[in-house]
Design a protein around this motif. Structure first.
Motif, PDB file in Angstrom:
ATOM      1  N   ARG A 126      -6.260  -5.543  -4.718  1.00  0.00           N
ATOM      2  CA  ARG A 126      -5.981  -4.806  -5.959  1.00  0.00           C
ATOM      3  C   ARG A 126      -6.681  -3.450  -5.900  1.00  0.00           C
ATOM      4  N   ILE A 127      -7.872  -3.427  -5.332  1.00  0.00           N
ATOM      5  CA  ILE A 127      -8.587  -2.160  -5.148  1.00  0.00           C
ATOM      6  C   ILE A 127      -7.799  -1.263  -4.189  1.00  0.00           C
ATOM      7  N   GLY A 128      -7.216  -1.852  -3.152  1.00  0.00           N
ATOM      8  CA  GLY A 128      -6.393  -1.095  -2.214  1.00  0.00           C
ATOM      9  C   GLY A 128      -5.216  -0.426  -2.893  1.00  0.00           C
ATOM     10  N   LEU A 129      -4.597  -1.117  -3.843  1.00  0.00           N
ATOM     11  CA  LEU A 129      -3.490  -0.502  -4.587  1.00  0.00           C
ATOM     12  C   LEU A 129      -3.988   0.665  -5.429  1.00  0.00           C
ATOM     13  N   ALA A 130      -5.144   0.495  -6.053  1.00  0.00           N
ATOM     14  CA  ALA A 130      -5.713   1.589  -6.852  1.00  0.00           C
ATOM     15  C   ALA A 130      -6.030   2.796  -5.960  1.00  0.00           C
ATOM     16  N   VAL A 131      -6.563   2.542  -4.765  1.00  0.00           N
ATOM     17  CA  VAL A 131      -6.843   3.623  -3.815  1.00  0.00           C
ATOM     18  C   VAL A 131      -5.545   4.301  -3.397  1.00  0.00           C
ATOM     19  N   ALA A 132      -4.485   3.529  -3.169  1.00  0.00           N
ATOM     20  CA  ALA A 132      -3.196   4.100  -2.782  1.00  0.00           C
ATOM     21  C   ALA A 132      -2.675   5.053  -3.855  1.00  0.00           C
ATOM     22  N   VAL A 133      -2.804   4.655  -5.114  1.00  0.00           N
ATOM     23  CA  VAL A 133      -2.350   5.518  -6.216  1.00  0.00           C
ATOM     24  C   VAL A 133      -3.194   6.793  -6.252  1.00  0.00           C
ATOM     25  N   LEU A 134      -4.497   6.650  -6.109  1.00  0.00           N
ATOM     26  CA  LEU A 134      -5.383   7.814  -6.092  1.00  0.00           C
ATOM     27  C   LEU A 134      -5.045   8.729  -4.917  1.00  0.00           C
ATOM     28  N   ILE A 148       4.964  -0.772  -6.894  1.00  0.00           N
ATOM     29  CA  ILE A 148       5.596   0.373  -7.565  1.00  0.00           C
ATOM     30  C   ILE A 148       5.312   0.315  -9.068  1.00  0.00           C
ATOM     31  N   ARG A 149       5.459  -0.865  -9.657  1.00  0.00           N
ATOM     32  CA  ARG A 149       5.139  -1.025 -11.088  1.00  0.00           C
ATOM     33  C   ARG A 149       3.672  -0.709 -11.351  1.00  0.00           C
ATOM     34  N   PHE A 150       2.806  -1.155 -10.442  1.00  0.00           N
ATOM     35  CA  PHE A 150       1.372  -0.889 -10.540  1.00  0.00           C
ATOM     36  C   PHE A 150       1.124   0.621 -10.561  1.00  0.00           C
ATOM     37  N   ALA A 159      -2.993  -3.271 -18.232  1.00  0.00           N
ATOM     38  CA  ALA A 159      -3.913  -4.391 -17.999  1.00  0.00           C
ATOM     39  C   ALA A 159      -3.166  -5.603 -17.452  1.00  0.00           C
ATOM     40  N   GLU A 160      -1.985  -5.864 -17.987  1.00  0.00           N
ATOM     41  CA  GLU A 160      -1.170  -6.994 -17.520  1.00  0.00           C
ATOM     42  C   GLU A 160      -0.714  -6.773 -16.070  1.00  0.00           C
ATOM     43  N   THR A 161      -0.320  -5.559 -15.743  1.00  0.00           N
ATOM     44  CA  THR A 161       0.138  -5.254 -14.382  1.00  0.00           C
ATOM     45  C   THR A 161      -1.010  -5.337 -13.386  1.00  0.00           C
ATOM     46  N   VAL A 162      -2.179  -4.832 -13.768  1.00  0.00           N
ATOM     47  CA  VAL A 162      -3.353  -4.921 -12.900  1.00  0.00           C
ATOM     48  C   VAL A 162      -3.712  -6.385 -12.654  1.00  0.00           C
ATOM     49  N   GLU A 163      -3.657  -7.199 -13.695  1.00  0.00           N
ATOM     50  CA  GLU A 163      -3.966  -8.629 -13.550  1.00  0.00           C
ATOM     51  C   GLU A 163      -2.935  -9.329 -12.667  1.00  0.00           C
ATOM     52  N   PHE A 173       0.831  -1.204   0.000  1.00  0.00           N
ATOM     53  CA  PHE A 173       0.000   0.000   0.000  1.00  0.00           C
ATOM     54  C   PHE A 173       0.866   1.255   0.000  1.00  0.00           C
ATOM     55  N   TYR A 174       1.824   1.317   0.923  1.00  0.00           N
ATOM     56  CA  TYR A 174       2.654   2.511   1.014  1.00  0.00           C
ATOM     57  C   TYR A 174       3.652   2.621  -0.135  1.00  0.00           C
ATOM     58  N   ALA A 175       4.091   1.510  -0.699  1.00  0.00           N
ATOM     59  CA  ALA A 175       4.959   1.583  -1.879  1.00  0.00           C
ATOM     60  C   ALA A 175       4.213   2.266  -3.023  1.00  0.00           C
ATOM     61  N   ALA A 176       2.968   1.867  -3.251  1.00  0.00           N
ATOM     62  CA  ALA A 176       2.167   2.478  -4.321  1.00  0.00           C
ATOM     63  C   ALA A 176       1.840   3.936  -3.990  1.00  0.00           C
TER      64      ALA A 176
END
Length: 183
Positions: A136-144, A107-109, A121-125, A56-59
């Motif tokens: 995966r949703i948590g990573l998207a929230v971290a980026v946001l 980080i790649r995400f 799409a490949e990275t999300v998968e 989470f914190y990396a993203a």
């Protein structure tokens, strides 16, 4: 009553993190409803949805670094520290040190999302397979979350550019201090 609660919450947050929250006060001063909406947004943006703290914190740190807001980056790094992460877990998101496999994927995400890269799409998968659907949703929230406040501040005229955050962070926080803070 709600306004006083929000005002006190902003003061506690600002004092705890030694963070300039004047943009939050400006929103609250303009509209109590908007201040409440900002507080509700903040609750969502802190949700990790079960992804590990490290991922989470990396993203999040990678995202806020790319948003180029020094105070927000310091805040994210402090929050990572408070969650128990060591400098070795935090610094790879800034390009210093070797990340774990989970942090490297996070980080790649973040980079793929922010760049809208061809391999998004490949990275999300890959993240879904490694961490699970919910995480995966948590990573998207971290980026946001990493972009939300810097962009809000910038749009309101409260932006600050990054200083040499990594050098300052390393100089002011030894491994011993992190170990002691985690106890």
């Amino acid at each position: 009553m709600i306004r006083r609660f929000l005002d006190r919450s902003i003061s506690r947050f600002s004092n705890h993190y030694d963070y300039d929250a004047s943009y939050m006060r400006e929103i609250l001063d303009e509209s109590t409803a908007a201040g409440l909406q900002l507080a509700m947004s903040s609750a969502l943006l802190q949700g990790d949805f079960g992804v590990s703290k490290e991922a989470f914190y990396a993203a999040k740190i990678r995202s806020v670094m790319r948003a180029d807001c020094g105070p927000c980056l310091r805040l994210a790094m402090t929050m990572a520290e408070e969650s128990g992460l060591s400098p070795d877990a935090v610094l790879p998101a800034l390009g210093h040190g070797e990340p774990t496999e989970d942090a490297a994927l996070a980080i790649r995400f973040a980079d793929a999302v922010l760049d809208n890269s061809a391999d998004l799409a490949e990275t999300v998968e890959e993240a879904r397979k490694r961490f699970g659907e919910r995480a995966r949703i948590g990573l998207a929230v971290a980026v946001l979350a990493g972009q939300f406040y810097p962009l809000l501040k910038r749009g309101m005229g409260h932006a600050a550019t990054c200083e040499s955050i990594v050098r300052d962070y390393i100089a002011s926080n030894t491994r011993e201090e992190f170990a002691h803070a985690a106890e």
